[in-house]
Design an enzyme around this catalytic site. Structure first.
Site: not given
Length: 138
Positions: A50-53, A121
């Site tokens: 759920g985090c882009e990073s 995120g």
């Protein structure tokens, strides 16, 4: 609910920073303080989705008080994780369920600078913490 001492320290530091540039610099410095995770801890099972990073979260519980460690491949996210950890480390499972992420970042003066993807995120990280707490307390 009273803030953990590390969270009070973070709040004081960020409230003293007068501008967004100062807060951004402070955020990077706090990110540098994060204890590094072992390679074995940067596993798929520790990854927060759920985090882009990429974000990894390691949790330990002692006497129903949680200690989290986390890191990210993104510097700004490491800083945000660092101040999130000051807010949640040492809480018990029920206190963890009541942490208001948006309110915490607003108190720090960082809410406006959180893009929707960063906010999502960090919410995913907090949600993962809560799931871990529920799975071990129930």
């Amino acid at each position: 609910m009273s803030l953990p001492s590390a969270a009070q320290e973070a709040l004081a530091a960020f409230q003293q920073a007068g501008s967004w540039e100062q807060r951004a610099r402070l955020l990077m410095q706090w990110g540098e303080r994060l204890a590094p995770l072992l390679d074995a801890e940067r596993s798929e099972s520790q990854r927060v989705h759920g985090c882009e990073s990429q974000v990894w979260l390691v949790a330990e519980v002692q006497d129903d008080h949680w200690q989290f460690r986390a890191t990210s491949d993104a510097r700004l996210i490491r800083g945000l994780l660092a101040v999130l950890l000051t807010r949640v480390n040492g809480l018990n499972s029920s206190e963890l369920q009541t942490v208001d992420l948006a309110d915490w970042f607003a108190q720090l003066g960082l809410a406006r600078q959180l893009s929707p993807s960063r906010s999502n995120g960090l919410s995913a990280v907090l949600q993962r913490m809560r799931e871990l707490a529920l799975s071990r307390s129930g």
